[in-house]
Design an enzyme around this catalytic site. Structure first.
Site, PDB file in Angstrom:
ATOM      1  N   GLY A  17      47.780  32.846  38.458  1.00 31.29           N
ATOM      2  CA  GLY A  17      48.192  33.252  39.805  1.00 31.29           C
ATOM      3  C   GLY A  17      49.450  34.091  39.890  1.00 31.29           C
ATOM      4  O   GLY A  17      50.124  34.107  40.915  1.00 31.29           O
ATOM      5  N   ILE A  43      31.751  36.459  38.801  1.00 33.05           N
ATOM      6  CA  ILE A  43      30.959  37.592  39.293  1.00 33.05           C
ATOM      7  C   ILE A  43      30.370  37.175  40.639  1.00 33.05           C
ATOM      8  O   ILE A  43      29.825  36.069  40.765  1.00 33.05           O
ATOM      9  CB  ILE A  43      29.852  37.952  38.284  1.00 33.05           C
ATOM     10  N   LEU A  44      30.533  38.036  41.634  1.00 30.29           N
ATOM     11  CA  LEU A  44      30.088  37.698  42.992  1.00 30.29           C
ATOM     12  C   LEU A  44      28.734  38.335  43.280  1.00 30.29           C
ATOM     13  O   LEU A  44      28.450  39.440  42.808  1.00 30.29           O
ATOM     14  CB  LEU A  44      31.134  38.186  43.996  1.00 30.29           C
ATOM     15  N   HIS A  86      42.232  44.920  38.565  1.00 26.48           N
ATOM     16  CA  HIS A  86      41.600  44.850  37.245  1.00 26.48           C
ATOM     17  C   HIS A  86      42.565  45.426  36.200  1.00 26.48           C
ATOM     18  O   HIS A  86      43.186  46.470  36.440  1.00 26.48           O
ATOM     19  CB  HIS A  86      40.285  45.644  37.268  1.00 26.48           C
ATOM     20  N   LEU A 127      30.035  45.825  39.281  1.00 24.63           N
ATOM     21  CA  LEU A 127      31.171  45.071  38.727  1.00 24.63           C
ATOM     22  C   LEU A 127      32.330  45.989  38.349  1.00 24.63           C
ATOM     23  O   LEU A 127      32.165  46.912  37.551  1.00 24.63           O
ATOM     24  CB  LEU A 127      30.701  44.282  37.496  1.00 24.63           C
TER      25      LEU A 127
HETATM   26  C1  GAR Z   1      45.261  39.791  35.772  1.00 18.87           C
HETATM   27  O1  GAR Z   1      45.623  40.549  34.658  1.00 18.87           O
HETATM   28  C2  GAR Z   1      44.134  40.467  36.525  1.00 18.87           C
HETATM   29  O2  GAR Z   1      44.216  41.861  36.515  1.00 18.87           O
HETATM   30  C3  GAR Z   1      42.932  39.998  35.743  1.00 18.87           C
HETATM   31  O3  GAR Z   1      43.194  38.648  35.454  1.00 18.87           O
HETATM   32  C4  GAR Z   1      44.603  38.470  35.351  1.00 18.87           C
HETATM   33  C5  GAR Z   1      44.992  37.332  36.251  1.00 18.87           C
HETATM   34  O4  GAR Z   1      46.351  37.010  36.082  1.00 18.87           O
HETATM   35  N1  GAR Z   1      41.723  40.167  36.494  1.00 18.87           N
HETATM   36  C6  GAR Z   1      40.554  40.480  35.957  1.00 18.87           C
HETATM   37  O5  GAR Z   1      40.394  40.617  34.756  1.00 18.87           O
HETATM   38  C7  GAR Z   1      39.408  40.660  36.946  1.00 18.87           C
HETATM   39  N2  GAR Z   1      38.324  41.350  36.352  1.00 18.87           N
HETATM   40  P1  GAR Z   1      47.116  36.214  37.204  1.00 18.87           P
HETATM   41  O6  GAR Z   1      46.277  34.964  37.474  1.00 18.87           O
HETATM   42  O7  GAR Z   1      48.431  35.866  36.563  1.00 18.87           O
HETATM   43  O8  GAR Z   1      47.242  37.086  38.404  1.00 18.87           O
END
Ligand code: GAR
Length: 212
Positions: A12, A88-89, A105, A140
C-alpha cells in the site's frame, strides 16, 4: 468534492502516497482482496474505512467482482483507484466503471504489461524503464495513458534497485494523475483516448545512458 475508493492487495505504498498528498477529493474507503494487506492497517491509522473481500471466498472471478462492485458502490465513488491491486478484473467490472477506473503499473506501457516488469526490463537490457498511470480498459494493463515517469536503468542494477527507483516515481505521478482527474483536467473521451484540459505537464527529455 469528488470521492474515491482505493483498491489494494498488499503493502500500500502508493495508497499511502495518495493519502498524504492532500488531494482535492475524499478518500472514502480502501478495499483489499487480502485481509492481511499491510495497507489496510495504514488506511485505518488515517481514519479511512476499510473492507477486506478475500477473493478465495468466491468460486469464480465474476462472483468476486460482483461482491467487489457492491462494496465499492456502497461508497458511491467518482473514481476507483487501483493501487497495487493484483487481481485481473472481468470485462463487466471494467465496463461498469468506464472512464472512472485508474491503475498504476510499474513499466512504461505498452512495454512490459503483466508481472515481473523489472526483471524483464533488466533481462532485455533496456536503458530506460519507468511507470505509467492509465485508465483501465478490458485489455490488461493497456488502457489510455494519463502520465508516465521514466528512470534510467543503471549498470549493475538488480530488480530490487530498479523497482525502488521506479516506485519513487510512482509516488509522484499517481497523486498528480488523481489530482488532475479530481479537478476535471483529464478524462477519457468517446474514442477511448485520454484528453487533457488545462493540465500542466513538464516534459524535459530523458536520455539514457547519460551523454557528456
Ligand atoms: C506497485 O509497484 C504497482 O505499480 C504495482 O504493484 C506495486 C504495489 O506496491 N502494480 C502492478 O503491478 C499492477 N499491475 P504498493 O502496494 O506499495 O503500492
Amino acid at each position: 468534492m469528488k470521492k474515491i475508493v482505493i483498491l489494494i492487495s498488499g503493502r500500500g505504498s502508493n495508497m499511502q502516497a495518495l493519502l498524504s498528498a492532500g488531494l482535492p477529493c475524499q478518500i472514502t474507503a480502501v478495499i483489499s482482496n487480502r485481509a492481511d494487506a499491510q495497507g489496510l492497517e495504514t488506511a485505518r491509522q488515517h481514519g479511512i474505512a476499510t473492507r477486506a473481500i478475500p477473493h478465495c471466498d468466491y468460486t469464480d472471478r465474476a462472483s468476486f467482482d460482483m461482491a467487489l462492485a457492491a462494496a465499492i458502490d456502497s461508497y458511491q465513488p467518482d473514481f476507483v483507484v487501483l493501487a497495487g491491486f493484483m487481481r485481473i478484473l472481468t470485462e463487466q467490472f471494467v465496463n461498469r466503471y468506464h472512464g472512472r477506473l485508474i491503475n498504476i503499473h510499474p513499466s512504461l506501457l505498452p512495454a512490459y504489461a503483466g508481472m515481473h516488469t523489472h526483471e524483464r526490463a533488466l533481462q532485455d537490457g533496456v536503458k530506460i524503464h519507468g511507470c505509467t498511470v492509465h485508465f483501465v480498459t478490458p485489455d490488461l494493463d493497456l488502457g489510455p495513458v494519463i502520465i508516465q515517469a521514466a528512470v534510467p536503468v543503471l549498470y549493475n542494477d538488480t530488480a530490487q534497485m530498479l523497482s525502488e527507483r521506479v516506485l519513487k516515481q510512482e509516488h509522484i505521478i499517481y497523486p498528480q494523475a488523481i489530482r488532475w482527474l479530481c479537478e476535471g483536467k483529464v478524462m477519457l473521451n468517446a474514442e477511448k483516448k485520454s484528453v487533457f484540459n488545462g493540465a500542466e505537464i513538464a516534459s524535459p527529455a530523458l536520455i539514457a545512458p547519460h551523454m557528456e
